[in-house]
Scaffold this motif. Structure first.
Motif, PDB file in Angstrom:
ATOM      1  N   GLN A   3       6.260  92.348  46.067  1.00 56.47           N
ATOM      2  CA  GLN A   3       7.034  92.074  44.796  1.00 56.47           C
ATOM      3  C   GLN A   3       8.294  91.561  45.569  1.00 56.47           C
ATOM      4  O   GLN A   3       8.996  92.209  46.520  1.00 56.47           O
ATOM      5  N   ARG A   4       8.898  90.307  44.957  1.00 47.93           N
ATOM      6  CA  ARG A   4      10.348  90.241  45.318  1.00 47.93           C
ATOM      7  C   ARG A   4      11.137  90.132  44.287  1.00 47.93           C
ATOM      8  O   ARG A   4      11.510  89.235  43.660  1.00 47.93           O
ATOM      9  N   LEU A   5      11.626  91.441  43.852  1.00 45.14           N
ATOM     10  CA  LEU A   5      12.467  91.352  42.881  1.00 45.14           C
ATOM     11  C   LEU A   5      13.906  91.062  43.012  1.00 45.14           C
ATOM     12  O   LEU A   5      14.565  90.959  44.233  1.00 45.14           O
ATOM     13  N   HIS A   6      14.477  90.414  42.057  1.00 48.33           N
ATOM     14  CA  HIS A   6      15.874  89.889  42.075  1.00 48.33           C
ATOM     15  C   HIS A   6      16.644  90.340  40.927  1.00 48.33           C
ATOM     16  O   HIS A   6      16.067  90.435  39.665  1.00 48.33           O
ATOM     17  N   LEU A   7      17.841  90.645  41.090  1.00 50.27           N
ATOM     18  CA  LEU A   7      18.758  91.126  39.915  1.00 50.27           C
ATOM     19  C   LEU A   7      19.690  90.183  39.767  1.00 50.27           C
ATOM     20  O   LEU A   7      20.268  89.528  40.634  1.00 50.27           O
ATOM     21  N   ASP A  26      32.719  96.306  32.768  1.00 54.77           N
ATOM     22  CA  ASP A  26      32.278  95.179  31.866  1.00 54.77           C
ATOM     23  C   ASP A  26      31.184  94.074  32.662  1.00 54.77           C
ATOM     24  O   ASP A  26      31.101  92.953  32.399  1.00 54.77           O
ATOM     25  N   ILE A  27      30.718  94.591  33.765  1.00 52.20           N
ATOM     26  CA  ILE A  27      29.768  93.710  34.244  1.00 52.20           C
ATOM     27  C   ILE A  27      28.599  93.526  33.495  1.00 52.20           C
ATOM     28  O   ILE A  27      28.068  94.555  32.904  1.00 52.20           O
ATOM     29  N   HIS A  28      28.284  92.327  33.240  1.00 53.84           N
ATOM     30  CA  HIS A  28      26.898  91.932  32.787  1.00 53.84           C
ATOM     31  C   HIS A  28      25.566  92.013  33.357  1.00 53.84           C
ATOM     32  O   HIS A  28      25.641  90.872  34.337  1.00 53.84           O
ATOM     33  N   VAL A  29      24.762  92.827  33.063  1.00 58.58           N
ATOM     34  CA  VAL A  29      23.463  92.860  33.849  1.00 58.58           C
ATOM     35  C   VAL A  29      22.482  91.880  33.009  1.00 58.58           C
ATOM     36  O   VAL A  29      22.094  92.580  31.915  1.00 58.58           O
ATOM     37  N   VAL A  30      22.015  90.803  33.555  1.00 61.97           N
ATOM     38  CA  VAL A  30      21.273  90.041  32.894  1.00 61.97           C
ATOM     39  C   VAL A  30      19.661  90.477  32.888  1.00 61.97           C
ATOM     40  O   VAL A  30      19.065  90.716  31.937  1.00 61.97           O
ATOM     41  N   GLY A  31      19.365  90.764  33.899  1.00 65.43           N
ATOM     42  CA  GLY A  31      17.964  91.386  34.106  1.00 65.43           C
ATOM     43  C   GLY A  31      17.481  91.583  35.733  1.00 65.43           C
ATOM     44  O   GLY A  31      18.041  90.959  36.474  1.00 65.43           O
ATOM     45  N   ILE A  32      16.315  92.075  35.815  1.00 66.83           N
ATOM     46  CA  ILE A  32      15.691  91.752  37.019  1.00 66.83           C
ATOM     47  C   ILE A  32      14.539  91.201  36.795  1.00 66.83           C
ATOM     48  O   ILE A  32      13.746  91.358  35.827  1.00 66.83           O
ATOM     49  N   PHE A  33      14.093  90.493  37.814  1.00 65.03           N
ATOM     50  CA  PHE A  33      13.142  89.263  37.717  1.00 65.03           C
ATOM     51  C   PHE A  33      12.093  89.395  38.798  1.00 65.03           C
ATOM     52  O   PHE A  33      12.537  89.866  39.938  1.00 65.03           O
ATOM     53  N   PRO A  34      10.777  89.268  38.484  1.00 60.21           N
ATOM     54  CA  PRO A  34       9.813  89.196  39.585  1.00 60.21           C
ATOM     55  C   PRO A  34       9.836  88.074  40.846  1.00 60.21           C
ATOM     56  O   PRO A  34       9.042  88.307  41.664  1.00 60.21           O
ATOM     57  N   ASP A  35      10.757  87.146  40.651  1.00 58.45           N
ATOM     58  CA  ASP A  35      10.591  86.158  41.559  1.00 58.45           C
ATOM     59  C   ASP A  35      12.153  85.312  41.505  1.00 58.45           C
ATOM     60  O   ASP A  35      12.709  85.377  40.683  1.00 58.45           O
ATOM     61  N   TYR A  36      12.239  84.597  42.882  1.00 60.05           N
ATOM     62  CA  TYR A  36      13.422  83.996  42.751  1.00 60.05           C
ATOM     63  C   TYR A  36      13.721  82.923  41.749  1.00 60.05           C
ATOM     64  O   TYR A  36      14.677  82.548  41.045  1.00 60.05           O
ATOM     65  N   GLN A  37      12.269  82.223  41.296  1.00 60.89           N
ATOM     66  CA  GLN A  37      12.603  81.175  40.337  1.00 60.89           C
ATOM     67  C   GLN A  37      13.068  81.490  39.135  1.00 60.89           C
ATOM     68  O   GLN A  37      14.052  80.857  38.456  1.00 60.89           O
ATOM     69  N   SER A  38      12.501  82.645  38.634  1.00 61.42           N
ATOM     70  CA  SER A  38      12.867  83.019  37.204  1.00 61.42           C
ATOM     71  C   SER A  38      14.297  83.664  37.172  1.00 61.42           C
ATOM     72  O   SER A  38      15.107  83.732  36.300  1.00 61.42           O
ATOM     73  N   ALA A  39      14.725  84.195  38.338  1.00 64.14           N
ATOM     74  CA  ALA A  39      15.928  84.937  38.559  1.00 64.14           C
ATOM     75  C   ALA A  39      17.091  83.693  38.580  1.00 64.14           C
ATOM     76  O   ALA A  39      17.845  83.721  37.894  1.00 64.14           O
ATOM     77  N   TYR A  58      28.420  84.468  37.956  1.00 66.51           N
ATOM     78  CA  TYR A  58      27.045  85.315  38.048  1.00 66.51           C
ATOM     79  C   TYR A  58      26.371  85.037  39.439  1.00 66.51           C
ATOM     80  O   TYR A  58      26.782  84.018  40.152  1.00 66.51           O
ATOM     81  N   PHE A  59      25.498  86.255  39.757  1.00 62.42           N
ATOM     82  CA  PHE A  59      25.199  86.261  40.992  1.00 62.42           C
ATOM     83  C   PHE A  59      23.666  86.745  40.992  1.00 62.42           C
ATOM     84  O   PHE A  59      23.199  87.183  39.831  1.00 62.42           O
ATOM     85  N   ILE A  60      22.905  86.354  41.831  1.00 61.45           N
ATOM     86  CA  ILE A  60      21.416  86.719  42.287  1.00 61.45           C
ATOM     87  C   ILE A  60      21.399  87.627  43.495  1.00 61.45           C
ATOM     88  O   ILE A  60      21.835  87.246  44.535  1.00 61.45           O
ATOM     89  N   ALA A  61      20.970  88.942  43.366  1.00 57.31           N
ATOM     90  CA  ALA A  61      21.111  89.999  44.330  1.00 57.31           C
ATOM     91  C   ALA A  61      19.303  89.985  44.703  1.00 57.31           C
ATOM     92  O   ALA A  61      18.541  90.094  43.767  1.00 57.31           O
TER      93      ALA A  61
END
Length: 80
Positions: A3-7, A26-39, A58-61
């Protein structure tokens, strides 16, 4: 395949040329996604939604890069 999880997260920055948040509570956590494209899709939607505020970012971790499944876990990780 591993899995390649992305926050995806974001918030208002103190200075738009830096990456320090104005209020970490006040940081907005959008979610954790299973792949880079959906993140990236989620990141892009949030970035476009807040485009009028120059201080919002917004950032992708890449969570999969934070953990090496082959390495032995530390005692803190094992406690859960």
């Amino acid at each position: 395949m591993a899995q390649r999880l992305h926050l995806v997260f974001g918030g208002e920055l103190i200075d738009p040329s830096k990456t320090a948040f104005k209020d970490v509570d006040d940081i907005h956590v959008v979610g954790i996604f299973p792949d880079y494209q959906s993140a990236r899709d989620a990141w892009k939607a949030e970035a476009q939604r807040t485009v009028d505020n120059a201080h919002m970012r917004y950032f992708i971790a890449h969570l999969h890069r934070l953990r090496d499944e082959e390495a032995e876990a530390s005692s803190t990780e094992e406690l859960g």
